[in-house]
Design an enzyme around this catalytic site. Structure first.
Site, PDB file in Angstrom:
ATOM      1  N   HIS A  28       0.859  -1.170   0.000  1.00  0.00           N
ATOM      2  CA  HIS A  28       0.000   0.000   0.000  1.00  0.00           C
ATOM      3  C   HIS A  28       0.907   1.235   0.000  1.00  0.00           C
ATOM      4  O   HIS A  28       1.811   1.350   0.838  1.00  0.00           O
ATOM      5  CB  HIS A  28      -0.882   0.026   1.245  1.00  0.00           C
ATOM      6  CG  HIS A  28      -1.863  -1.106   1.319  1.00  0.00           C
ATOM      7  ND1 HIS A  28      -1.479  -2.384   1.676  1.00  0.00           N
ATOM      8  CD2 HIS A  28      -3.198  -1.140   1.081  1.00  0.00           C
ATOM      9  CE1 HIS A  28      -2.560  -3.162   1.670  1.00  0.00           C
ATOM     10  NE2 HIS A  28      -3.616  -2.441   1.307  1.00  0.00           N
TER      11      HIS A  28
ATOM     12  N   HIS B 285      28.163  -2.325   9.400  1.00  0.00           N
ATOM     13  CA  HIS B 285      26.956  -1.572   9.051  1.00  0.00           C
ATOM     14  C   HIS B 285      26.070  -2.467   8.186  1.00  0.00           C
ATOM     15  O   HIS B 285      26.311  -3.672   8.061  1.00  0.00           O
ATOM     16  CB  HIS B 285      27.322  -0.274   8.309  1.00  0.00           C
ATOM     17  CG  HIS B 285      28.134  -0.503   7.073  1.00  0.00           C
ATOM     18  ND1 HIS B 285      27.571  -0.637   5.825  1.00  0.00           N
ATOM     19  CD2 HIS B 285      29.468  -0.656   6.900  1.00  0.00           C
ATOM     20  CE1 HIS B 285      28.523  -0.847   4.938  1.00  0.00           C
ATOM     21  NE2 HIS B 285      29.679  -0.868   5.557  1.00  0.00           N
TER      22      HIS B 285
END
Length: 324
Positions: free
Chosen positions: A9, A169
């Site tokens: 959506h 990371h």
């Protein structure tokens, strides 16, 4: 290759597609499908059909959708009729799910295999801080998983040694760990080893089931010579700079290939490509590493093409010479 449709959506699917590319690299046979406020189910279906038509292999399609029972899910389910043996849908879309599905395509050839495989990763990505808010069963399971491979006899298996100024990371915690399957991530740095906050953040950034440590360079040299302390572990080593790598290798850490992933820009450095910056000391250090027989694997993520380190260093040297 399995084709992947990411459906949601609003613009969620487009955004998570972009995030996945930042971490794992651009992907072929992957499309984002969005249901916008002015659109209805038929619009979503048409977009999905167009995406499937663009795939190299339309027999193997995986739908990653945001909500079970929502319009994207319902339209994917409708399209899947007659393809249940080869297509699959996974709801509860998150970034870890997307990255794991990308990595899985290297070794899995069917949508069913990938769909079954990514469920645990998607669930493990849901965590809470402070840790005491975690459900008790979840915390115990994570603890058991992280210690499962400790203490086996034998020497280190170095699955990756990487220079990355950002250390642990997203790209390392997802794409590189998925492609190399380490049991330990070891940040090798005198500087970081003295910084309690950075050490804690590195431990927290470790993927589920993998322990992360920070050690000074001399300690890494000692560990490399100790077949019992961390014996039998698959080690992924992270270095902030080439100077630390050179010290480790000269001390006896047996590394023959270094992945050069990211070196941040700072005053006095030149940047011959998007992710690598050098000063004269960096260039001289890479030359010394080459003289020691070290090979360079220049890639930000596993899906990237290999860079030519000799050419990169040549351009960096030329630019530094022009600045003199």
């Amino acid at each position: 290759m399995v084709g992947i449709i990411i459906a949601s959506h609003g613009e969620f699917a487009t955004g998570i597609l972009q995030s996945g590319a930042m971490i794992f690299g651009e992907q072929e046979n992957v499309k984002a499908v969005t249901l916008m406020p002015s659109e209805g189910p038929d619009d979503v279906r048409a977009k999905m059909e167009e995406a499937i038509a663009s795939f190299d292999n339309q027999d193997e399609v995986l739908f990653l959708v945001d909500l079970w029972g929502g319009t994207p899910f319902n339209q994917a389910s409708s399209l899947m009729e007659g393809h249940e043996d080869t297509w699959a849908i996974v709801a509860g879309l998150n970034l870890a799910m997307v990255i794991e599905s990308y990595a899985s395509r290297f070794s899995m050839n069917t949508a069913h295999e990938i769909a079954a495989h990514i469920i645990d990763t998607a669930k493990d990505a849901v965590k809470v801080k402070p840790e005491e808010l975690e459900p008790e069963e979840s915390a115990e399971s994570a603890s058991a998983s992280s210690g499962a491979s400790a203490g086996a006899p034998g020497s280190f298996d170095y699955v990756l040694a990487r220079i990355d100024s950002r250390l642990l990371h997203g790209q390392v915690a997802t794409s590189w760990t998925r492609s190399t399957s380490p049991t330990r991530i070891i940040v090798v740095s005198d500087t970081v080893a003295k910084d309690e906050l950075r050490k804690k953040l590195i431990q927290q950034a470790a993927p589920s089931g993998i322990k992360a440590h920070t050690v000074p360079i001399q300690k890494m040299v000692e560990l490399a010579k100790d077949d019992q302390h961390f014996g039998g572990q698959r080690a992924l080593l992270l270095f902030e700079n080439p100077q630390d790598v050179l010290r480790a290798i000269e001390g006896g850490v047996p590394l023959d290939t270094i992945n050069v992933g990211s070196m941040s820009h700072s005053t006095g450095k030149v940047q011959p490509n998007k992710v690598l910056a050098f000063d004269q000391n960096d260039i001289d250090t890479f030359k010394k590493l080459k003289e020691l027989g070290v090979d360079f694997d220049v890639r930000k993520v596993p899906a990237d093409s290999y860079g030519n380190m000799d050419e990169i260093l040549r351009r960096a040297q030329a630019e530094l010479d022009r600045q003199k």
